[in-house]
Scaffold this motif. Structure first.
Motif, PDB file in Angstrom:
ATOM      1  N   SER A 175       0.812  -1.219   0.000  1.00 34.78           N
ATOM      2  CA  SER A 175       0.000   0.000   0.000  1.00 34.78           C
ATOM      3  C   SER A 175       0.846   1.269   0.000  1.00 34.78           C
ATOM      4  O   SER A 175       0.380   2.330  -0.421  1.00 34.78           O
ATOM      5  CB  SER A 175      -0.938   0.012   1.212  1.00 34.78           C
ATOM      6  N   ARG A 176       2.097   1.180   0.435  1.00 32.47           N
ATOM      7  CA  ARG A 176       2.955   2.371   0.476  1.00 32.47           C
ATOM      8  C   ARG A 176       3.340   2.851  -0.925  1.00 32.47           C
ATOM      9  O   ARG A 176       3.719   4.007  -1.105  1.00 32.47           O
ATOM     10  CB  ARG A 176       4.229   2.103   1.287  1.00 32.47           C
ATOM     11  N   GLN A 179      -0.062   5.668  -5.184  1.00 34.54           N
ATOM     12  CA  GLN A 179       0.131   7.118  -5.246  1.00 34.54           C
ATOM     13  C   GLN A 179      -1.190   7.879  -5.201  1.00 34.54           C
ATOM     14  O   GLN A 179      -1.234   9.079  -5.429  1.00 34.54           O
ATOM     15  CB  GLN A 179       0.899   7.486  -6.528  1.00 34.54           C
ATOM     16  N   GLU A 181      -4.570   9.269  -3.106  1.00 35.65           N
ATOM     17  CA  GLU A 181      -4.840   9.710  -1.736  1.00 35.65           C
ATOM     18  C   GLU A 181      -6.012   8.931  -1.156  1.00 35.65           C
ATOM     19  O   GLU A 181      -6.930   8.533  -1.866  1.00 35.65           O
ATOM     20  CB  GLU A 181      -5.166  11.219  -1.727  1.00 35.65           C
ATOM     21  N   ASP A 183      -8.074   5.935   1.259  1.00 41.58           N
ATOM     22  CA  ASP A 183      -8.222   4.489   1.169  1.00 41.58           C
ATOM     23  C   ASP A 183      -9.220   4.151   0.074  1.00 41.58           C
ATOM     24  O   ASP A 183     -10.432   4.226   0.266  1.00 41.58           O
ATOM     25  CB  ASP A 183      -8.695   3.908   2.510  1.00 41.58           C
ATOM     26  N   THR A 244       6.895   9.635  -3.538  1.00 43.95           N
ATOM     27  CA  THR A 244       6.596   9.732  -2.111  1.00 43.95           C
ATOM     28  C   THR A 244       5.998   8.418  -1.630  1.00 43.95           C
ATOM     29  O   THR A 244       5.048   7.917  -2.227  1.00 43.95           O
ATOM     30  CB  THR A 244       5.577  10.865  -1.830  1.00 43.95           C
ATOM     31  N   LYS A 246       3.677   6.403   0.777  1.00 41.35           N
ATOM     32  CA  LYS A 246       2.560   6.636   1.687  1.00 41.35           C
ATOM     33  C   LYS A 246       2.931   6.091   3.059  1.00 41.35           C
ATOM     34  O   LYS A 246       3.664   5.118   3.167  1.00 41.35           O
ATOM     35  CB  LYS A 246       1.295   5.915   1.186  1.00 41.35           C
ATOM     36  N   SER A 247       2.395   6.724   4.112  1.00 40.66           N
ATOM     37  CA  SER A 247       2.549   6.172   5.452  1.00 40.66           C
ATOM     38  C   SER A 247       1.814   4.845   5.511  1.00 40.66           C
ATOM     39  O   SER A 247       0.804   4.657   4.835  1.00 40.66           O
ATOM     40  CB  SER A 247       1.961   7.119   6.499  1.00 40.66           C
ATOM     41  N   CYS A 248       2.309   3.935   6.308  1.00 37.05           N
ATOM     42  CA  CYS A 248       1.644   2.642   6.497  1.00 37.05           C
ATOM     43  C   CYS A 248       0.789   2.750   7.754  1.00 37.05           C
ATOM     44  O   CYS A 248       1.308   2.765   8.868  1.00 37.05           O
ATOM     45  CB  CYS A 248       2.675   1.525   6.645  1.00 37.05           C
TER      46      CYS A 248
END
Length: 253
Positions: A175-176, A179, A181, A183, A244, A246-248
């Motif tokens: 999921s990281r 790209q 935004e 869920d 970039t 994504k935060s996990c």
């Protein structure tokens, strides 16, 4: 007379335990978000001020990964066991240094780095600047450890310490790489976005002196990538990087 078990105390104990687990889970999620959105220097200072946070994080992280069908550390260990025993290995963001704990008797040259000392195998440092000489490693590993907004600096450092022709191994949560935004519930869009994200990541690594040699996406939870060092780092500033992570974010259980 036999004493009857104290049911009230037993019930209270269960409730206390449940509350403790919820509290630890919320601490882990907060800390996880903090470490993804800070620089490595900020995270290093935070952990050095309160080393108990490192234990909280890794306890929560271990609990999450246990639920996965496969742990990427196991996959990487299996790969390392196919290599000559004299190979020099660097484990960046090693956590509890499971790679070293598993293999150090067979592979004496394993160097494990993280923000705090979980055991005797770990060297404490910010992984953007590790205490190794240039061209001193054959393998550099980032297993779920590219956290922080300056993650590209970790990869630059791996280029410095890897010999030319050396191997960089990266395992990251699928999921990281997406790209988009938020869920998304659109699986097709998520898959396309993840594929595009992996391509952008591979392009970034090319600018950092690495040629991609393996992309493995079959696993349910993570992507495994191998790269070969082909040159030094091109002058690439963080502001010029258009990839970039994504935060996990781990869900409440």
């Amino acid at each position: 007379t036999n004493k009857q078990p104290n049911r009230k105390a037993s019930t209270l104990s269960k409730l206390q335990n449940k509350f403790k687990q919820k509290l630890e889970g919320s601490q882990f999620r907060w800390l996880n978000e903090e470490m993804y959105t800070k620089t490595s220097g900020e995270s290093f200072r935070m952990i050095q001020k309160n080393k108990a946070l490192f234990e909280v994080y890794h306890k929560g992280f271990t609990a999450q990964v246990k639920k996965w069908p496969e742990n990427p550390v196991d996959t990487i260990i299996s790969f390392l066991q196919t290599l000559p025993k004299k190979v020099r290995i660097g484990d960046f963001g090693c956590g509890d240094a499971r790679i070293a704990r598993t293999l150090s008797r067979e592979y004496p040259s394993i160097y494990s780095f993280d923000l705090a000392e979980a055991n005797q195998h770990v060297t404490v440092c910010n992984i953007k600047k590790v205490p190794l000489k240039d061209n001193s490693l054959d393998i550099a590993i980032f297993c779920l450890s590219l956290m922080g907004v300056d993650f590209a600096d970790f990869l630059k450092e791996s280029n410095r310490v890897l010999r030319k022709g050396g191997t960089l191994v990266v395992a990251e949560v699928k999921s990281r790489f997406t790209q988009v935004e938020g869920d998304s519930q659109d699986l097709k869009r998520d898959k396309e976005s993840m594929t595009a994200g992996i391509k952008s990541f591979v392009d970034l690594l090319a600018d950092l002196g690495f040629k991609n040699t393996l992309v493995e996406k079959e696993n349910q939870m993570f992507v495994l990538l191998h790269f070969r060092k082909v040159s030094g780092v091109r002058d690439k500033k963080m502001k010029d990087i258009n990839f970039t992570f994504k935060s996990c974010r781990y869900k409440k259980r």
